[in-house]
Design a protein around this motif. Structure first.
Motif, PDB file in Angstrom:
ATOM      1  N   ILE A  79       0.837  -1.364   0.000  1.00  0.00           N
ATOM      2  CA  ILE A  79       0.092   0.009   0.144  1.00  0.00           C
ATOM      3  C   ILE A  79       0.724   1.129  -0.009  1.00  0.00           C
ATOM      4  O   ILE A  79       1.712   1.447   0.802  1.00  0.00           O
ATOM      5  CB  ILE A  79      -0.959  -0.002   0.974  1.00  0.00           C
ATOM      6  N   ASP A  80       0.759   2.042  -1.005  1.00  0.00           N
ATOM      7  CA  ASP A  80       1.389   3.202  -1.054  1.00  0.00           C
ATOM      8  C   ASP A  80       1.309   4.166   0.327  1.00  0.00           C
ATOM      9  O   ASP A  80      -0.079   4.611   0.175  1.00  0.00           O
ATOM     10  CB  ASP A  80       1.330   4.034  -2.553  1.00  0.00           C
ATOM     11  N   PRO A  81       2.167   4.481   1.010  1.00  0.00           N
ATOM     12  CA  PRO A  81       1.877   5.173   2.350  1.00  0.00           C
ATOM     13  C   PRO A  81       1.397   6.606   1.857  1.00  0.00           C
ATOM     14  O   PRO A  81       0.792   7.320   2.845  1.00  0.00           O
ATOM     15  CB  PRO A  81       3.258   5.048   3.056  1.00  0.00           C
ATOM     16  N   ASP A  82       1.852   7.164   0.690  1.00  0.00           N
ATOM     17  CA  ASP A  82       1.326   8.251   0.442  1.00  0.00           C
ATOM     18  C   ASP A  82      -0.070   8.778  -0.342  1.00  0.00           C
ATOM     19  O   ASP A  82      -0.218   9.878  -0.410  1.00  0.00           O
ATOM     20  CB  ASP A  82       2.580   9.205  -0.414  1.00  0.00           C
ATOM     21  N   THR A  83      -0.333   7.526  -0.789  1.00  0.00           N
ATOM     22  CA  THR A  83      -1.370   7.709  -1.437  1.00  0.00           C
ATOM     23  C   THR A  83      -2.776   6.846  -1.293  1.00  0.00           C
ATOM     24  O   THR A  83      -3.897   6.986  -1.427  1.00  0.00           O
ATOM     25  CB  THR A  83      -1.294   7.279  -3.195  1.00  0.00           C
ATOM     26  N   GLY A  84      -2.397   5.751  -0.546  1.00  0.00           N
ATOM     27  CA  GLY A  84      -3.355   4.810   0.238  1.00  0.00           C
ATOM     28  C   GLY A  84      -3.917   3.771  -0.940  1.00  0.00           C
ATOM     29  O   GLY A  84      -4.813   3.089  -0.891  1.00  0.00           O
ATOM     30  N   HIS A  85      -3.179   3.822  -2.054  1.00  0.00           N
ATOM     31  CA  HIS A  85      -3.546   2.966  -3.118  1.00  0.00           C
ATOM     32  C   HIS A  85      -2.721   1.674  -3.150  1.00  0.00           C
ATOM     33  O   HIS A  85      -1.416   1.809  -2.943  1.00  0.00           O
ATOM     34  CB  HIS A  85      -3.441   3.482  -4.513  1.00  0.00           C
ATOM     35  N   ARG A  86      -3.292   0.401  -3.338  1.00  0.00           N
ATOM     36  CA  ARG A  86      -2.592  -0.789  -3.661  1.00  0.00           C
ATOM     37  C   ARG A  86      -1.739  -0.852  -4.922  1.00  0.00           C
ATOM     38  O   ARG A  86      -2.350  -0.625  -5.816  1.00  0.00           O
ATOM     39  CB  ARG A  86      -3.284  -2.003  -3.429  1.00  0.00           C
ATOM     40  N   TYR A 145      -0.568   9.282 -11.943  1.00  0.00           N
ATOM     41  CA  TYR A 145      -1.609   9.971 -11.730  1.00  0.00           C
ATOM     42  C   TYR A 145      -3.143   9.724 -12.242  1.00  0.00           C
ATOM     43  O   TYR A 145      -2.913   8.901 -13.274  1.00  0.00           O
ATOM     44  CB  TYR A 145      -1.605  11.380 -12.371  1.00  0.00           C
ATOM     45  N   LEU A 146      -4.087   9.612 -11.417  1.00  0.00           N
ATOM     46  CA  LEU A 146      -5.616   9.374 -12.082  1.00  0.00           C
ATOM     47  C   LEU A 146      -6.003  10.866 -12.053  1.00  0.00           C
ATOM     48  O   LEU A 146      -6.007  11.489 -11.417  1.00  0.00           O
ATOM     49  CB  LEU A 146      -5.885   8.435 -11.200  1.00  0.00           C
ATOM     50  N   PHE A 147      -6.820  11.023 -13.221  1.00  0.00           N
ATOM     51  CA  PHE A 147      -7.439  12.116 -13.515  1.00  0.00           C
ATOM     52  C   PHE A 147      -8.716  12.297 -13.783  1.00  0.00           C
ATOM     53  O   PHE A 147      -9.217  11.345 -14.545  1.00  0.00           O
ATOM     54  CB  PHE A 147      -6.644  13.048 -14.732  1.00  0.00           C
ATOM     55  N   LYS A 165      -9.208  16.967 -12.264  1.00  0.00           N
ATOM     56  CA  LYS A 165      -9.070  16.867 -10.561  1.00  0.00           C
ATOM     57  C   LYS A 165      -7.943  15.646 -10.406  1.00  0.00           C
ATOM     58  O   LYS A 165      -8.315  14.279 -11.036  1.00  0.00           O
ATOM     59  CB  LYS A 165     -10.258  16.789  -9.964  1.00  0.00           C
ATOM     60  N   ALA A 166      -6.801  15.813  -9.945  1.00  0.00           N
ATOM     61  CA  ALA A 166      -5.684  14.935 -10.130  1.00  0.00           C
ATOM     62  C   ALA A 166      -5.648  14.364  -8.638  1.00  0.00           C
ATOM     63  O   ALA A 166      -6.023  14.725  -7.610  1.00  0.00           O
ATOM     64  CB  ALA A 166      -4.533  15.528 -10.099  1.00  0.00           C
ATOM     65  N   GLU A 167      -5.584  12.907  -8.894  1.00  0.00           N
ATOM     66  CA  GLU A 167      -5.428  11.934  -7.777  1.00  0.00           C
ATOM     67  C   GLU A 167      -4.191  11.285  -7.728  1.00  0.00           C
ATOM     68  O   GLU A 167      -4.062  10.697  -8.773  1.00  0.00           O
ATOM     69  CB  GLU A 167      -6.759  10.945  -7.651  1.00  0.00           C
ATOM     70  N   ARG A 168      -3.229  11.309  -6.821  1.00  0.00           N
ATOM     71  CA  ARG A 168      -2.025  10.746  -6.798  1.00  0.00           C
ATOM     72  C   ARG A 168      -2.064   9.019  -6.470  1.00  0.00           C
ATOM     73  O   ARG A 168      -2.827   8.739  -5.665  1.00  0.00           O
ATOM     74  CB  ARG A 168      -0.861  11.261  -5.951  1.00  0.00           C
ATOM     75  N   LEU A 169      -1.463   8.272  -7.409  1.00  0.00           N
ATOM     76  CA  LEU A 169      -1.853   6.757  -7.116  1.00  0.00           C
ATOM     77  C   LEU A 169      -0.630   5.904  -6.748  1.00  0.00           C
ATOM     78  O   LEU A 169      -0.542   5.481  -5.825  1.00  0.00           O
ATOM     79  CB  LEU A 169      -2.116   6.266  -8.453  1.00  0.00           C
ATOM     80  N   ALA A 206       1.312  -2.481 -11.422  1.00  0.00           N
ATOM     81  CA  ALA A 206      -0.284  -2.148 -11.474  1.00  0.00           C
ATOM     82  C   ALA A 206      -0.642  -1.678 -10.194  1.00  0.00           C
ATOM     83  O   ALA A 206      -0.564  -2.109  -9.097  1.00  0.00           O
ATOM     84  CB  ALA A 206      -1.046  -3.291 -11.866  1.00  0.00           C
ATOM     85  N   VAL A 207      -1.338  -0.286 -10.482  1.00  0.00           N
ATOM     86  CA  VAL A 207      -1.895   0.297  -8.974  1.00  0.00           C
ATOM     87  C   VAL A 207      -3.473   0.216  -9.394  1.00  0.00           C
ATOM     88  O   VAL A 207      -3.814   0.501 -10.255  1.00  0.00           O
ATOM     89  CB  VAL A 207      -1.418   1.685  -9.006  1.00  0.00           C
ATOM     90  N   GLU A 208      -3.902  -0.175  -8.105  1.00  0.00           N
ATOM     91  CA  GLU A 208      -5.590  -0.229  -8.011  1.00  0.00           C
ATOM     92  C   GLU A 208      -6.228   1.157  -7.962  1.00  0.00           C
ATOM     93  O   GLU A 208      -5.541   2.021  -7.153  1.00  0.00           O
ATOM     94  CB  GLU A 208      -5.913  -1.224  -6.915  1.00  0.00           C
ATOM     95  N   ILE A 209      -7.034   1.355  -9.043  1.00  0.00           N
ATOM     96  CA  ILE A 209      -7.736   2.634  -9.107  1.00  0.00           C
ATOM     97  C   ILE A 209      -8.562   2.888  -7.803  1.00  0.00           C
ATOM     98  O   ILE A 209      -8.426   4.098  -7.107  1.00  0.00           O
ATOM     99  CB  ILE A 209      -8.730   2.625 -10.150  1.00  0.00           C
ATOM    100  N   ALA A 210      -9.287   1.709  -7.289  1.00  0.00           N
ATOM    101  CA  ALA A 210     -10.020   1.941  -5.966  1.00  0.00           C
ATOM    102  C   ALA A 210      -8.992   2.109  -4.943  1.00  0.00           C
ATOM    103  O   ALA A 210      -8.006   1.446  -5.035  1.00  0.00           O
ATOM    104  CB  ALA A 210     -10.952   0.971  -5.781  1.00  0.00           C
ATOM    105  N   LYS A 211      -9.336   2.950  -3.920  1.00  0.00           N
ATOM    106  CA  LYS A 211      -8.448   3.171  -2.795  1.00  0.00           C
ATOM    107  C   LYS A 211      -8.502   2.163  -1.832  1.00  0.00           C
ATOM    108  O   LYS A 211      -9.493   1.645  -1.627  1.00  0.00           O
ATOM    109  CB  LYS A 211      -8.793   4.584  -2.102  1.00  0.00           C
ATOM    110  N   ALA A 212      -7.267   1.729  -1.161  1.00  0.00           N
ATOM    111  CA  ALA A 212      -7.265   0.623  -0.295  1.00  0.00           C
ATOM    112  C   ALA A 212      -7.606   0.822   0.974  1.00  0.00           C
ATOM    113  O   ALA A 212      -8.027   0.306   1.942  1.00  0.00           O
ATOM    114  CB  ALA A 212      -5.995  -0.003  -0.203  1.00  0.00           C
TER     115      ALA A 212
END
Length: 452
Positions: A32-39, A376-378, A404-408, A445-451
């Motif tokens: 889990i990326d500690p800076d983004t919360g994404h798996r 990024y996810l936009f 609207k940017a979301e860091r992955l 691969a990074v999961e788009i849904a937040k973990a």
């Protein structure tokens, strides 16, 4: 009191051992990326495995398998659900695309008799052979043979035509400046290096721009470049465009088998980059016309439905950032604005067109972003008409929006001489990219849904 020398020597050796153990630590398979919360998961098992270029179709027809290249230059598949890697084509080949009709992976290989070239590449005195490999059986079939000097890089939607280019005459001399011999295997990029007018070494990005300029000048002074198609059923070749420009980034529409997009390569602010043409040679069209000095557009790609062409637009270069899209049928323009840190080497769009992704960039690149090393996810947002009142000429004006940017994924450990090349998985659950953040190149691969 100073510690004895023997203790200092022991401490030095111990620290060295610790560092050695840390350097040899296994690359994680999931975190889990500690800076983004994404798996984030590592899809590849072997060092040197890479995903394809951002606009190449790299997925099986059922969306379950990803096409990758191996450290020895071959092709493999990764089953996304299980991460199982299966070799498909051994040896040194060049992947083109996964066919939209059959799902076969098309690739090229030098005909027998190739010879090493001075720059470390291969000369093909006997030409190149195009093959197609079946993902289920692993069997490869020969499609067509190309004569020496011709290469192909795209396949149309119904798999009846391949698209390529060649130089009609002796190749111009390779510019000596701004490139060291060979290609750096860590990054898949030439070893760009140059010294500026001030006598100081240029950044990698500036040296690359100088190289592009020098190559463009040599191209325009040399023999014509020719765009051609070749029929996959008969082998018949047809020249459709001839000009003294450096032709590149060849792409067929994913849905219209007669529509081609290509670019004029070179430093972006000195070329009109993005063009389309029909397979019969008609309908040559420039997609974007600049309105200011130093305005640039490039890294163009089709939407999944083939209805729009998207491209990186900067007005001017390095100052104001957009992802711009032109609707092919109508010419209507839609521009989404980005902040400096959100600029990306490459962008991509989800299969349904509702989301975008970007792979970020480092501080030496065109945006000079101080904090741009992220996947990024936009989420696109349109700027609405105030009070619902439309300008009478709005249909002919640029439709404006913003991301609207979301860091992955935090990419601070990634060396951007390797381009991450983001793509969406067909089920839109993952953004897939390649990275050297742990040293060796791997596919993640990074999961788009937040973990969390």
């Amino acid at each position: 009191m100073h510690p004895p020398k023997t203790f200092l020597l022991f401490l030095t050796l111990a620290l060295g051992l610790v560092r050695g153990v840390a350097a040899a630590a296994p690359i994680p398979t999931e975190w889990i990326d500690p800076d983004t919360g994404h798996r984030v998961v590592r899809l590849s098992r072997d060092d040197g495995t890479q995903s394809l270029y951002f606009h190449q179709n790299a997925y099986s027809l059922d969306g379950k398998k990803l096409i990758v290249t191996t450290a020895d230059g071959g092709i493999a598949t990764i089953t996304l659900a299980t991460r199982e890697t299966k070799p498909l084509v051994p040896g040194r080949v060049n992947v083109l695309v996964t066919g939209h009709r059959t799902g076969d992976v098309y690739f090229t290989k030098a005909a027998p008799g190739d010879a090493p070239a001075a720059d470390g590449g291969l000369r093909n005195p006997n030409g190149t052979i195009v093959y197609a490999a079946n993902l289920d059986t692993g069997a490869s079939r020969e499609v067509v043979r190309l004569p020496p000097g011709r290469s192909v890089s795209s396949l149309n939607a119904d798999e009846t035509l391949l698209l390529g280019s060649y130089v009609d005459g002796p190749l111009p001399p390779t510019p000596a400046t701004s490139r060291l011999p060979g290609t750096d295997a860590r990054f898949g990029q030439p070893n760009y290096a140059a010294v500026g007018a001030d006598g100081k070494p240029m950044t990698y990005a500036d040296a690359k721009d100088l190289r592009l300029h020098n190559t463009l000048m040599a191209t325009r002074a040399g023999p014509p470049r020719v765009l051609f198609t070749i029929d996959t059923r008969t082998g018949q070749m047809k020249d459709i465009l001839r000009e003294h420009e450096w032709l590149g980034h060849l792409q067929f529409s994913p849905t219209d088998p007669t529509l081609i997009m290509f670019c004029h390569e070179g430093t972006w602010h000195e070329v009109d980059r993005i063009w389309t043409i029909r397979t019969d040679g008609t309908g040559l069209k420039k997609i974007h016309t600049r309105t200011m000095n130093m305005e640039i557009a490039g890294h163009e790609f089709f939407s999944a439905d083939g209805k729009r062409i998207w491209y990186d637009l900067q007005t001017p270069r390095g100052q104001d950032f957009w992802l711009a899209g032109d609707e092919i049928a109508t010419g209507k323009r839609l521009w989404y604005h980005l902040e400096r840190n959100e600029w990306s080497v490459h962008y991509n769009v989800s299969p349904d067109g509702t989301l975008f992704a970007g792979d970020g960039g480092d501080s030496e690149m065109v945006a000079r972003a101080p904090d741009g090393k992220w996947i990024y996810l936009f989420h696109p947002e349109r700027v609405p008409d105030v009070a619902g009142i439309r300008n009478p000429a709005s249909d002919s004006l640029i439709d404006i929006g913003y991301f609207k940017a979301e860091r992955l994924v935090n990419m601070s450990k990634h060396d951007y001489r390797l381009e991450p090349n983001v793509t969406f998985s067909p089920d839109m659950k993952w953004v897939i990219f390649r990275s050297n953040m742990f040293g060796p190149i791997h596919v993640f691969a990074v999961e788009i849904a937040k973990a969390r």
